[in-house]
Design a protein around this motif. Sequence first.
Motif, short mmCIF file in Angstrom:
data_model
loop_
_atom_site.label_atom_id
_atom_site.label_comp_id
_atom_site.label_asym_id
_atom_site.label_seq_id
_atom_site.Cartn_x
_atom_site.Cartn_y
_atom_site.Cartn_z
N PHE A 94 1.17 -1.12 -0.24
CA PHE A 94 0.11 -0.12 -0.13
C PHE A 94 1.07 1.25 0.17
O PHE A 94 0.72 2.18 -0.75
CB PHE A 94 -0.73 0.46 1.08
CG PHE A 94 -2.16 -0.61 1.20
CD1 PHE A 94 -2.88 -1.61 -0.02
CD2 PHE A 94 -3.23 -0.90 1.57
CE1 PHE A 94 -3.22 -2.25 0.47
CE2 PHE A 94 -4.37 -1.12 1.38
CZ PHE A 94 -4.46 -1.69 0.80
N LEU A 130 -5.76 2.34 -5.54
CA LEU A 130 -5.95 2.52 -4.27
C LEU A 130 -7.15 3.65 -4.27
O LEU A 130 -6.77 4.74 -4.50
CB LEU A 130 -4.86 3.03 -3.47
CG LEU A 130 -3.90 2.74 -2.56
CD1 LEU A 130 -2.54 3.59 -1.70
CD2 LEU A 130 -4.21 1.16 -1.89
N LEU A 149 -8.80 1.56 1.16
CA LEU A 149 -8.07 1.70 2.96
C LEU A 149 -8.54 1.42 3.51
O LEU A 149 -8.29 1.48 4.91
CB LEU A 149 -7.68 3.80 2.63
CG LEU A 149 -6.93 4.37 1.61
CD1 LEU A 149 -7.23 5.58 1.04
CD2 LEU A 149 -5.59 4.11 1.34
N ARG A 194 -8.03 -2.31 5.37
CA ARG A 194 -6.80 -2.16 5.91
C ARG A 194 -7.01 -1.84 7.43
O ARG A 194 -5.85 -2.56 7.92
CB ARG A 194 -5.17 -0.80 5.36
CG ARG A 194 -3.76 -0.38 5.72
CD ARG A 194 -3.48 -2.01 5.94
NE ARG A 194 -2.07 -1.34 6.64
CZ ARG A 194 -1.37 -3.06 7.00
NH1 ARG A 194 -1.86 -4.10 7.01
NH2 ARG A 194 -0.76 -2.98 7.80
#
Length: 301
Positions: free
Chosen positions: A197, A210, A215, A218
């Motif tokens: 990432f 991305l 995100l 994550r």
Amino acid sequence: MDDDLLDRIHRDLRDSLDEELELELEDHQRNVPSTGGIPVTNDEHDARKRYFRELFRLQAELVKLQDWVVASKHKVVILFEGRDAAGKGGVIKRITQRLNPRVCRVAALPAPNDRERTQWYFQRYVAHLPAAGEIVLFDRSWYNRAGVERVMGFCTDAQYEEFFRSVPEFERMLARSGIQVLKYWFSISDEEQQMRFLGRIHDPLKQWKLSPMDLESRRRWEEYTKAKEVMLERTHIPEAPWWVVHADDKKRARLNCIHHLLGQMPYEEVAHPTIELPDRERHGDYARQTLPEGIFIPEIF
């Protein structure tokens, strides 16, 4: 950012550049130059040469597999699942790179629209299933319901449970109809996903990969882990078993996955007739017309 992590990101970027250079290599070429101005040790150079040598060999076998699939009218569905940045797209790219897109195609479906949300859950996937002599690679699949939809709250508990009741029978139906189903889960560590990432954040050529959903995934690492464990436990069936690919090393993951894939089908080399290029016909009354200069693009390079 500490120096070790920065170095890993740089090495990952160099590997990505290698992959793009590989697309330009002639089949007989086996040496891969250093790229991006990043120093390469002799051991790394040798390892990359071995990687490309094995990749070319496996891709030649994939061409044989493709010919056998067409000749035998076999039907194959291959699902690629895993966390974001696990390397699914990389292995799919390597599998399809030298194959006929009319035989081997990729299905990467976007999020369902309002109409599709009202359909039978599997309906939009069924439209992409193979006919005889075809291979379809699903870059994510109906298992979205067991993963992202579950974790992000995009489905109800009832829909989630109905999925687990339906999917084993759905895949058994595919198997009974003559479609071979292979399911690969690409497994990466917490630390490796973080590094990939960060690499995407710092590489302008990869920032498009991305999304806000990535995100958020994550942040919810542990929830995704629990969802994956339930999914593997409840959908690992003899007719369509799961296969886990250790994917922290992207190159090894690709080679191992392709090697395993080749071993799942009893393919053999198909004999082809000798191809001879015919002589071009020439006619004395034909004169090639001169095109106006204004329609040619500028030759900048």
